[in-house]
Design a protein around this motif. Structure first.
Motif, PDB file in Angstrom:
ATOM      1  N   ARG A  40       0.832  -1.203   0.000  1.00  0.00           N
ATOM      2  CA  ARG A  40       0.000   0.000   0.000  1.00  0.00           C
ATOM      3  C   ARG A  40       0.873   1.262   0.000  1.00  0.00           C
ATOM      4  N   PHE A  41       0.206   2.400  -0.118  1.00  0.00           N
ATOM      5  CA  PHE A  41       0.931   3.666  -0.170  1.00  0.00           C
ATOM      6  C   PHE A  41       1.432   4.045   1.222  1.00  0.00           C
ATOM      7  N   GLU A  42       2.733   3.885   1.422  1.00  0.00           N
ATOM      8  CA  GLU A  42       3.403   4.244   2.659  1.00  0.00           C
ATOM      9  C   GLU A  42       4.632   5.073   2.312  1.00  0.00           C
ATOM     10  N   GLY A  43       5.413   5.443   3.341  1.00  0.00           N
ATOM     11  CA  GLY A  43       6.566   6.304   3.142  1.00  0.00           C
ATOM     12  C   GLY A  43       7.450   5.936   1.959  1.00  0.00           C
ATOM     13  N   ALA A  46       6.987   6.951  -1.768  1.00  0.00           N
ATOM     14  CA  ALA A  46       7.310   8.302  -2.240  1.00  0.00           C
ATOM     15  C   ALA A  46       8.348   8.258  -3.346  1.00  0.00           C
ATOM     16  N   LEU A  47       9.202   7.235  -3.344  1.00  0.00           N
ATOM     17  CA  LEU A  47      10.219   7.089  -4.388  1.00  0.00           C
ATOM     18  C   LEU A  47       9.585   7.037  -5.772  1.00  0.00           C
ATOM     19  N   PHE A  48       8.347   6.537  -5.842  1.00  0.00           N
ATOM     20  CA  PHE A  48       7.640   6.454  -7.121  1.00  0.00           C
ATOM     21  C   PHE A  48       6.610   7.572  -7.279  1.00  0.00           C
ATOM     22  N   LEU A  49       5.968   7.937  -6.174  1.00  0.00           N
ATOM     23  CA  LEU A  49       4.892   8.920  -6.259  1.00  0.00           C
ATOM     24  C   LEU A  49       5.394  10.328  -6.541  1.00  0.00           C
ATOM     25  N   GLN A  50       6.558  10.701  -5.992  1.00  0.00           N
ATOM     26  CA  GLN A  50       7.055  12.056  -6.225  1.00  0.00           C
ATOM     27  C   GLN A  50       7.382  12.310  -7.692  1.00  0.00           C
ATOM     28  N   PRO A  51       8.121  11.423  -8.379  1.00  0.00           N
ATOM     29  CA  PRO A  51       8.400  11.709  -9.798  1.00  0.00           C
ATOM     30  C   PRO A  51       7.154  11.709 -10.672  1.00  0.00           C
ATOM     31  N   ILE A  52       6.081  11.052 -10.214  1.00  0.00           N
ATOM     32  CA  ILE A  52       4.813  11.162 -10.943  1.00  0.00           C
ATOM     33  C   ILE A  52       4.216  12.543 -10.711  1.00  0.00           C
ATOM     34  N   ALA A  53       4.098  12.930  -9.439  1.00  0.00           N
ATOM     35  CA  ALA A  53       3.456  14.195  -9.088  1.00  0.00           C
ATOM     36  C   ALA A  53       4.214  15.408  -9.609  1.00  0.00           C
ATOM     37  N   LYS A  54       5.538  15.319  -9.622  1.00  0.00           N
ATOM     38  CA  LYS A  54       6.341  16.463 -10.050  1.00  0.00           C
ATOM     39  C   LYS A  54       6.583  16.496 -11.559  1.00  0.00           C
ATOM     40  N   PRO A 257      13.525  13.805   2.301  1.00  0.00           N
ATOM     41  CA  PRO A 257      12.490  12.778   2.481  1.00  0.00           C
ATOM     42  C   PRO A 257      11.177  13.320   3.041  1.00  0.00           C
ATOM     43  N   ASP A 258      11.267  14.214   4.021  1.00  0.00           N
ATOM     44  CA  ASP A 258      10.053  14.695   4.675  1.00  0.00           C
ATOM     45  C   ASP A 258       9.087  15.364   3.690  1.00  0.00           C
ATOM     46  N   ALA A 259       9.640  16.166   2.788  1.00  0.00           N
ATOM     47  CA  ALA A 259       8.788  16.893   1.841  1.00  0.00           C
ATOM     48  C   ALA A 259       8.050  15.946   0.900  1.00  0.00           C
ATOM     49  N   SER A 260       8.661  14.809   0.602  1.00  0.00           N
ATOM     50  CA  SER A 260       8.062  13.890  -0.367  1.00  0.00           C
ATOM     51  C   SER A 260       6.833  13.171   0.171  1.00  0.00           C
ATOM     52  N   ILE A 261       6.646  13.164   1.487  1.00  0.00           N
ATOM     53  CA  ILE A 261       5.491  12.474   2.065  1.00  0.00           C
ATOM     54  C   ILE A 261       4.187  13.164   1.658  1.00  0.00           C
ATOM     55  N   ALA A 262       4.263  14.417   1.273  1.00  0.00           N
ATOM     56  CA  ALA A 262       3.064  15.121   0.798  1.00  0.00           C
ATOM     57  C   ALA A 262       2.463  14.411  -0.410  1.00  0.00           C
ATOM     58  N   PHE A 263       3.309  13.803  -1.225  1.00  0.00           N
ATOM     59  CA  PHE A 263       2.818  13.117  -2.424  1.00  0.00           C
ATOM     60  C   PHE A 263       2.199  11.761  -2.081  1.00  0.00           C
ATOM     61  N   VAL A 264       2.634  11.163  -0.972  1.00  0.00           N
ATOM     62  CA  VAL A 264       1.993   9.941  -0.482  1.00  0.00           C
ATOM     63  C   VAL A 264       0.616  10.298   0.072  1.00  0.00           C
ATOM     64  N   LYS A 265       0.551  11.424   0.773  1.00  0.00           N
ATOM     65  CA  LYS A 265      -0.711  11.909   1.341  1.00  0.00           C
ATOM     66  C   LYS A 265      -1.743  12.163   0.249  1.00  0.00           C
ATOM     67  N   GLN A 266      -1.289  12.599  -0.916  1.00  0.00           N
ATOM     68  CA  GLN A 266      -2.206  12.853  -2.029  1.00  0.00           C
ATOM     69  C   GLN A 266      -2.903  11.563  -2.480  1.00  0.00           C
ATOM     70  N   ARG A 267      -2.206  10.438  -2.362  1.00  0.00           N
ATOM     71  CA  ARG A 267      -2.778   9.166  -2.792  1.00  0.00           C
ATOM     72  C   ARG A 267      -3.516   8.436  -1.677  1.00  0.00           C
ATOM     73  N   LEU A 275       4.481   9.549  10.974  1.00  0.00           N
ATOM     74  CA  LEU A 275       4.875   8.146  10.977  1.00  0.00           C
ATOM     75  C   LEU A 275       5.532   7.771   9.649  1.00  0.00           C
ATOM     76  N   GLU A 276       4.932   8.225   8.546  1.00  0.00           N
ATOM     77  CA  GLU A 276       5.460   7.855   7.227  1.00  0.00           C
ATOM     78  C   GLU A 276       6.784   8.556   6.925  1.00  0.00           C
ATOM     79  N   LYS A 277       6.990   9.732   7.493  1.00  0.00           N
ATOM     80  CA  LYS A 277       8.300  10.377   7.348  1.00  0.00           C
ATOM     81  C   LYS A 277       9.378   9.518   8.002  1.00  0.00           C
ATOM     82  N   ARG A 278       9.072   9.008   9.179  1.00  0.00           N
ATOM     83  CA  ARG A 278      10.025   8.128   9.872  1.00  0.00           C
ATOM     84  C   ARG A 278      10.232   6.841   9.102  1.00  0.00           C
TER      85      ARG A 278
END
Length: 349
Positions: A40-43, A46-54, A257-267, A275-278
């Motif tokens: 599922r979408f967890e921290g 973000a390695l995949f979700l950020q390059p999609i969102a950006k 890393p912390d900033a990229s969790i915003a893109f996980v939150k979008q999904r 928690l997901e930042k950690r």
């Protein structure tokens, strides 16, 4: 210029303009890639979700559809079925599929290593009295039957001379709960997932003992990006474009890393962002930017280590045929060395 010549000149100009417009629209066309995650979408996603969102994948000419998963085995079979072009899966699960389905026409292939070390670990609570791996002998362990740590436990047990372990099976959401309740003495799972799940159940991190497989003699590779044989054969340029864009995105994620969790939150709007930042930071430190990854190079594998893992998986999983390391790995699509220079600087102690 006669009127006839003028009309001909205008027609040629119009035709050229149409051609250039068509070429321009073609250059903007996006090639679709259906991608299956392992979980599922967890921290770490973000390695995949950020390059999609950006728009990193889009700039590479790719329209990436990313779907959450329910385990590495499912990711492998969905890519094998052709319903997905690429995926993210544990290399051991891919090896098992290859060796148990020797006649399958569409066996996926790993094309980039992301988790250079398996995240698998044994976790127990300090109140259990288990403080060394040797004390796991004769204990009751719990995990889902498909858990990577459980399936690879015989390798861990052999490396550490552990005997007499019994197993309790459960669905993933109950794993940490059963450990907290005392129904089992220890569990196997991904270190950065189970630790945080235990904390969510009221257990403090300092009250958990973790035995990471890589730290106890088990040098299995972890999750890799896999591709379908059809995509490899028909559109290898898309794989190259995907891996190059992914590497660029991974570098950006690991830099902040912390900033990229915003893109996980979008999904998944209900995630616990703190928690997901950690979880993402733990994953980066433990398996993405691990000492082994720094020594071997991000995205790559070492042939001797791959061959050893293939032999271990063949023996431990009791596969129908032996795993052929050359059949499960194809590094020819990897970006250049400079483009794979994505790991963050070592932290100062």
């Amino acid at each position: 210029m006669t009127a006839r010549h003028a009309r001909r000149h205008l027609l040629r100009a119009a035709a050229l303009g149409t051609t250039l417009s068509l070429l321009g629209s073609l250059s903007l066309a996006q090639s679709p890639i259906k991608f299956q995650l392992d979980w599922r979408f967890e921290g770490p996603s973000a390695l995949f979700l950020q390059p999609i969102a950006k728009g990193t994948f889009k700039a590479a000419g790719l329209d990436v559809q990313l779907d959450a998963g329910n385990g590495s085995g499912g990711a492998v079979t969905r890519v094998a079925s052709g319903s997905y072009d690429m995926g993210f899966a544990d290399l051991a699960a891919l090896m098992e599929f290859h060796a148990n389905n020797p006649d399958a026409p569409n066996k996926p292939v790993a094309v980039m290593m992301v988790y250079n070390n398996t995240p698998a670990a044994v976790l127990t609570l300090k109140k259990s009295g288990i403080s060394t791996v040797g004390q796991l002998a004769g204990k009751k362990l719990g995990a889902p039957v498909f858990d990577a740590g459980r399936k690879g436990f015989p390798i861990f047990a052999k490396a550490n001379k552990i005997e007499g372990v019994s197993w309790v099976s459960m669905d993933p959401p109950l794993r940490e709960t059963m450990l907290v309740r005392g129904d089992v003495d220890a569990i196997t799972g991904f270190s950065f997932t189970s630790l945080l799940n235990l904390e969510a159940r009221g257990i403090k991190a300092e009250d958990v003992t973790i035995f990471p497989y890589p730290a106890y003699g088990v040098k299995l590779y972890g999750n890799a990006i896999i591709a379908s044989p059809k995509l490899i054969k028909e559109k290898p340029e898309l794989i190259k474009a995907f891996l190059k864009a992914f590497a660029q995105g991974a570098k950006e994620v690991m830099a902040d890393p912390d900033a990229s969790i915003a893109f996980v939150k979008q999904r998944d709007g209900i995630i616990n962002e703190a928690l997901e930042k950690r979880r993402l930071r733990l994953a980066i430190d433990a398996v993405v930017a691990s000492p082994d990854a720094r020594a071997e190079g991000f995205g790559q594998v070492l042939a001797p280590r791959l061959a050893l893992m293939a032999s271990q998986v063949s023996d431990t999983y009791a596969t129908k045929t032996r795993v052929v390391p050359e059949a499960v790995w194809n590094g020819s699509f990897l970006p250049t060395k400079a483009e794979l220079d994505v790991l963050p600087p070592l932290k100062k102690k």
